[in-house]
Write an enzyme that holds these catalytic residues in place. Sequence first.
Site, short mmCIF file in Angstrom:
data_model
loop_
_atom_site.label_atom_id
_atom_site.label_comp_id
_atom_site.label_asym_id
_atom_site.label_seq_id
_atom_site.Cartn_x
_atom_site.Cartn_y
_atom_site.Cartn_z
N CYS A 224 0.86 -1.19 0.00
CA CYS A 224 0.00 0.00 0.00
C CYS A 224 0.89 1.23 0.00
O CYS A 224 2.08 1.13 -0.35
CB CYS A 224 -0.98 -0.01 1.18
SG CYS A 224 -0.22 0.05 2.81
N ASN B 275 2.29 1.46 4.32
CA ASN B 275 2.58 0.20 5.03
C ASN B 275 2.23 0.29 6.51
O ASN B 275 2.90 -0.30 7.36
CB ASN B 275 4.06 -0.22 4.84
CG ASN B 275 4.36 -1.66 5.28
OD1 ASN B 275 5.47 -1.96 5.69
ND2 ASN B 275 3.40 -2.54 5.18
N CYS C 234 -1.54 0.94 7.29
CA CYS C 234 -2.99 0.69 7.42
C CYS C 234 -3.43 -0.57 6.67
O CYS C 234 -3.76 -1.58 7.29
CB CYS C 234 -3.79 1.89 6.90
SG CYS C 234 -3.55 3.39 7.86
N ARG C 235 -3.45 -0.51 5.33
CA ARG C 235 -4.04 -1.61 4.56
C ARG C 235 -3.13 -2.82 4.43
O ARG C 235 -3.57 -3.96 4.68
CB ARG C 235 -4.44 -1.10 3.16
CG ARG C 235 -5.60 -0.13 3.18
CD ARG C 235 -5.73 0.62 1.88
NE ARG C 235 -4.60 1.54 1.67
CZ ARG C 235 -4.41 2.28 0.60
NH1 ARG C 235 -5.29 2.22 -0.39
NH2 ARG C 235 -3.37 3.08 0.51
N SER C 236 -1.88 -2.62 4.00
CA SER C 236 -1.05 -3.80 3.73
C SER C 236 -0.66 -4.60 4.98
O SER C 236 -0.58 -5.83 4.89
CB SER C 236 0.18 -3.45 2.87
OG SER C 236 1.04 -2.54 3.51
N ASP D 179 -8.50 3.88 0.92
CA ASP D 179 -7.50 4.26 1.92
C ASP D 179 -8.23 4.76 3.16
O ASP D 179 -8.92 5.78 3.12
CB ASP D 179 -6.62 5.37 1.33
CG ASP D 179 -5.50 5.77 2.26
OD1 ASP D 179 -5.52 5.36 3.45
OD2 ASP D 179 -4.60 6.50 1.81
P1 4NP Z 1 -1.86 2.88 3.97
O1 4NP Z 1 -2.53 4.24 4.51
O2 4NP Z 1 -1.28 3.22 2.61
O3 4NP Z 1 -3.02 1.95 3.88
O4 4NP Z 1 -0.82 2.48 4.97
C1 4NP Z 1 -1.84 5.45 4.60
C2 4NP Z 1 -0.90 5.62 5.60
C3 4NP Z 1 -0.25 6.83 5.71
C4 4NP Z 1 -0.53 7.85 4.83
C5 4NP Z 1 -1.46 7.67 3.82
C6 4NP Z 1 -2.11 6.47 3.71
N1 4NP Z 1 0.13 9.09 4.96
O5 4NP Z 1 -0.17 10.01 4.18
O6 4NP Z 1 1.01 9.22 5.83
#
Ligand code: 4NP
Length: 157
Positions: A9, A12, A14-16, A123
């Site tokens: 993702c 790294n 939230c989703r992955s 997201d």
């Molecule tokens: P992820 O979510 O891609 O599912 O881990 C996010 C985590 C952090 C951010 C954006 C999305 N960020 O902008 O820091």
Amino acid sequence: MVTKILMVCLGNICRSPLAEGILRSKVNAEEVMVDSAGTAAYHIGEAPDLRSIMTARKHGINISKLVGRQFQESDFDEFDKIYVMDHANLSHVMGMARNESDKAKIDLILNELSPGSNQDVPDPYYGGDEGFEQVYRLLESASNTIVDKINDGRIGS
Ligand code: 4NP
């Protein structure tokens, strides 16, 4: 041979990590290795977002010890299959692919749920807890198909 699956993702956190924990909970660790990475460098070395940790915990999965890392070119050599969460991740990872063999390893994870639909895992970072639960459900369903494919040899060897 161990089948190696990478979940990707943006951050790294939230989703992955959720995808990693869910798939790992469904496979034999001696047969299937699961890891995750982010396309961005923002959260290298960090634990998953607390909301992902709590959502996983609610379903009996512990992802609190996972550590954020960034996707790297050598991941194309290491992994049999690379699942990306959304189109931004897809462009990023496709852009790093060195050849057709690398590209063939990459797919949007929700194409395992609805083949050819090219949908994104939303997201959940800027939303509330219910977004994490929705992500969990999508990833849980997609993981069931991934497990079926590993078991009948359509992924790995
Ligand atoms: P992820 O979510 O891609 O599912 O881990 C996010 C985590 C952090 C951010 C954006 C999305 N960020 O902008 O820091």
